[in-house]
Write an enzyme that holds these catalytic residues in place. Structure first.
Site, mmCIF file in Angstrom:
data_model
loop_
_atom_site.group_PDB
_atom_site.id
_atom_site.type_symbol
_atom_site.label_atom_id
_atom_site.label_comp_id
_atom_site.label_asym_id
_atom_site.label_seq_id
_atom_site.Cartn_x
_atom_site.Cartn_y
_atom_site.Cartn_z
ATOM 1 N N ASP A 1 -4.833 3.279 -2.202
ATOM 2 C CA ASP A 1 -5.923 3.674 -1.305
ATOM 3 C C ASP A 1 -6.527 4.993 -1.750
ATOM 4 O O ASP A 1 -5.838 6.013 -1.804
ATOM 5 C CB ASP A 1 -5.393 3.815 0.123
ATOM 6 C CG ASP A 1 -4.984 2.477 0.706
ATOM 7 O OD1 ASP A 1 -5.854 1.614 0.858
ATOM 8 O OD2 ASP A 1 -3.780 2.299 0.989
ATOM 9 N N MET B 1 -10.859 -6.218 6.030
ATOM 10 C CA MET B 1 -10.051 -5.149 6.644
ATOM 11 C C MET B 1 -9.597 -5.587 8.036
ATOM 12 O O MET B 1 -10.409 -6.054 8.841
ATOM 13 C CB MET B 1 -10.864 -3.853 6.761
ATOM 14 C CG MET B 1 -11.119 -3.121 5.461
ATOM 15 S SD MET B 1 -9.632 -2.645 4.559
ATOM 16 C CE MET B 1 -8.845 -1.481 5.686
ATOM 17 N N ASP C 1 -5.825 -6.388 4.796
ATOM 18 C CA ASP C 1 -5.281 -5.030 4.641
ATOM 19 C C ASP C 1 -5.362 -4.297 5.971
ATOM 20 O O ASP C 1 -6.460 -4.100 6.508
ATOM 21 C CB ASP C 1 -6.101 -4.281 3.575
ATOM 22 C CG ASP C 1 -5.609 -2.853 3.361
ATOM 23 O OD1 ASP C 1 -4.467 -2.539 3.752
ATOM 24 O OD2 ASP C 1 -6.380 -2.053 2.791
ATOM 25 N N HIS D 1 -1.328 -1.576 -4.239
ATOM 26 C CA HIS D 1 -2.619 -1.351 -3.577
ATOM 27 C C HIS D 1 -2.750 0.157 -3.384
ATOM 28 O O HIS D 1 -1.985 0.773 -2.640
ATOM 29 C CB HIS D 1 -2.618 -2.095 -2.243
ATOM 30 C CG HIS D 1 -3.821 -1.868 -1.400
ATOM 31 N ND1 HIS D 1 -4.932 -2.687 -1.453
ATOM 32 C CD2 HIS D 1 -4.097 -0.935 -0.465
ATOM 33 C CE1 HIS D 1 -5.828 -2.272 -0.583
ATOM 34 N NE2 HIS D 1 -5.358 -1.195 0.032
ATOM 35 N N SER E 1 0.875 -1.166 0.000
ATOM 36 C CA SER E 1 0.000 0.000 0.000
ATOM 37 C C SER E 1 0.909 1.212 0.000
ATOM 38 O O SER E 1 1.787 1.340 0.848
ATOM 39 C CB SER E 1 -0.870 0.005 1.258
ATOM 40 O OG SER E 1 -1.264 1.324 1.552
ATOM 41 N N MET F 1 -12.164 3.774 -0.705
ATOM 42 C CA MET F 1 -12.822 4.131 0.567
ATOM 43 C C MET F 1 -13.551 5.453 0.345
ATOM 44 O O MET F 1 -13.131 6.513 0.799
ATOM 45 C CB MET F 1 -11.767 4.230 1.676
ATOM 46 C CG MET F 1 -11.210 2.876 2.069
ATOM 47 S SD MET F 1 -9.709 2.986 3.048
ATOM 48 C CE MET F 1 -8.480 3.100 1.756
ATOM 49 N N MET G 1 -9.276 7.721 -0.741
ATOM 50 C CA MET G 1 -10.140 8.186 0.351
ATOM 51 C C MET G 1 -10.698 9.554 -0.023
ATOM 52 O O MET G 1 -9.968 10.401 -0.516
ATOM 53 C CB MET G 1 -9.328 8.310 1.646
ATOM 54 C CG MET G 1 -8.620 7.038 2.046
ATOM 55 S SD MET G 1 -7.681 7.291 3.556
ATOM 56 C CE MET G 1 -6.880 5.699 3.723
ATOM 57 N N HIS H 1 -8.309 0.509 -3.874
ATOM 58 C CA HIS H 1 -9.094 0.277 -2.659
ATOM 59 C C HIS H 1 -9.906 1.542 -2.430
ATOM 60 O O HIS H 1 -9.396 2.547 -1.928
ATOM 61 C CB HIS H 1 -8.162 -0.021 -1.468
ATOM 62 C CG HIS H 1 -8.905 -0.214 -0.179
ATOM 63 N ND1 HIS H 1 -8.275 -0.256 1.043
ATOM 64 C CD2 HIS H 1 -10.224 -0.382 0.074
ATOM 65 C CE1 HIS H 1 -9.180 -0.432 1.994
ATOM 66 N NE2 HIS H 1 -10.369 -0.504 1.440
HETATM 67 O O1 LIG Z 1 -6.607 0.769 3.580
HETATM 68 C C1 LIG Z 1 -5.740 1.168 4.311
HETATM 69 C C2 LIG Z 1 -6.088 2.060 5.457
HETATM 70 O O2 LIG Z 1 -7.435 2.278 5.470
HETATM 71 C C3 LIG Z 1 -4.297 0.836 4.022
HETATM 72 O O3 LIG Z 1 -4.221 0.032 2.878
HETATM 73 C C4 LIG Z 1 -3.641 0.104 5.145
HETATM 74 O O4 LIG Z 1 -3.772 0.751 6.348
HETATM 75 C C5 LIG Z 1 -2.186 -0.244 4.811
HETATM 76 O O5 LIG Z 1 -1.275 0.371 5.633
HETATM 77 P P1 LIG Z 1 -0.605 -0.341 6.891
HETATM 78 O O6 LIG Z 1 -0.025 -1.660 6.420
HETATM 79 O O7 LIG Z 1 0.415 0.647 7.321
HETATM 80 O O8 LIG Z 1 -1.693 -0.566 7.894
HETATM 81 FE FE LIG Z 2 -6.140 -0.211 1.744
#
Ligand SMILES: O=C(CO)[C@H](O)[C@H](O)COP(=O)(O)O
Ligand SMILES: [Fe+2]
Length: 232
Positions: free
Chosen positions: A38, A145, A179, A36, A11, A76, A40, A74
């Site tokens: 993200d 998650m 994740d 990956h 990510s 969100m 948001m 991903h």
């Molecule tokens: O979707 C996510 C947060 O909402 C990220 O993908 C996830 O947190 C990855 O980071 P880490 O491995 O540092 O937790």
């Molecule tokens: Fe994510």
């Protein structure tokens, strides 16, 4: 067979966002199977990333010529329906939306497929896996998650592992992703529960040796996957 192939996807949420294209390139050179990404919007989750479809296109496809790579989004976001076409046009390969964000998952799955992307379906920690199950035969990947969506660098929620185990038992060939807080200390639990798509943010991005971390995650995952798939 899907579900028996282990893939590691960093990510890039916690990468150096001023050098996003180079960071993505670096991860692929270090052995990442997919990226990956993200997204948001500041509505579905508090934080807002700049990772809209324009950036996907400009940074990853046009400027960095990474178009053969796998961009797994991903999403969100409050209205996942809204971004299917723009993300497809920008070069995204998989579109993972949150079950909690839509009233009509069936229509959204169809739309994603019609736009030539693979379908991922995510559930937040508070959503039970039974809500996802009716859709499992229509999707390419289930995302469980392991943190509350919104931030990188949070603590892994081990109590999500029964969801992964249940899904693996019910749907042996489904790709199952974890994740949030996944790294060398937590990968065994994910792999033993049955996850085969591993997202890791901080543990990979903040390491001095991301290649070793990716290799370690892959080795642990492959071992569990081989055991499970050979046992069948
Ligand atoms: O979707 C996510 C947060 O909402 C990220 O993908 C996830 O947190 C990855 O980071 P880490 O491995 O540092 O937790
Ligand atoms: Fe994510």
């Amino acid at each position: 067979m899907a579900g028996c192939v282990c893939k590691i996807g960093p990510s890039i949420l916690n990468s150096d966002l001023a050098c996003l294209g180079n960071e993505c390139k670096r991860m692929l050179e270090c052995g990442a199977d997919f990226l990956h990404l993200d997204v948001m919007d500041g509505h579905a989750v508090l934080k807002c990333t700049f990772l809209g479809h324009w950036l996907v296109k400009d940074t990853f496809v046009r400027k960095q010529k990474l178009s053969n790579s796998f961009f797994y989004m991903h999403m969100m976001v409050a209205k996942p329906e809204q971004w299917v076409k723009p993300m497809a046009a920008a070069g995204a390969n998989q579109y993972t939306f949150h079950l909690e964000a839509t009233d009509n998952p069936g229509a959204l799955i169809k739309d994603i497929r019609e736009n030539s992307m693979k379908v991922g379906l995510a559930i937040k920690p508070g959503t039970t896996v039974e809500y996802l199950a009716p859709w499992a035969n229509q999707i390419d990947m289930a995302l469980v998650m392991t943190v509350e969506p919104g931030f990188g660098g949070q603590t892994f929620m081990e109590d999500m592992m029964p969801k992964v185990s249940w899904l693996r038992t019910q749907f042996p060939s489904l790709d199952i992703e974890v994740d949030g807080g996944v790294g060398p200390d937590t990968i065994s639990k994910c792999a033993e529960a049955g996850a085969n798509m591993i997202v890791s943010g901080s543990a990979v991005m903040k390491s001095d040796d991301p290649r070793s971390v990716i290799n370690l995650l892959r080795n642990v995952c492959v071992e569990a996957v081989q055991k499970r798939c050979l046992d069948r």
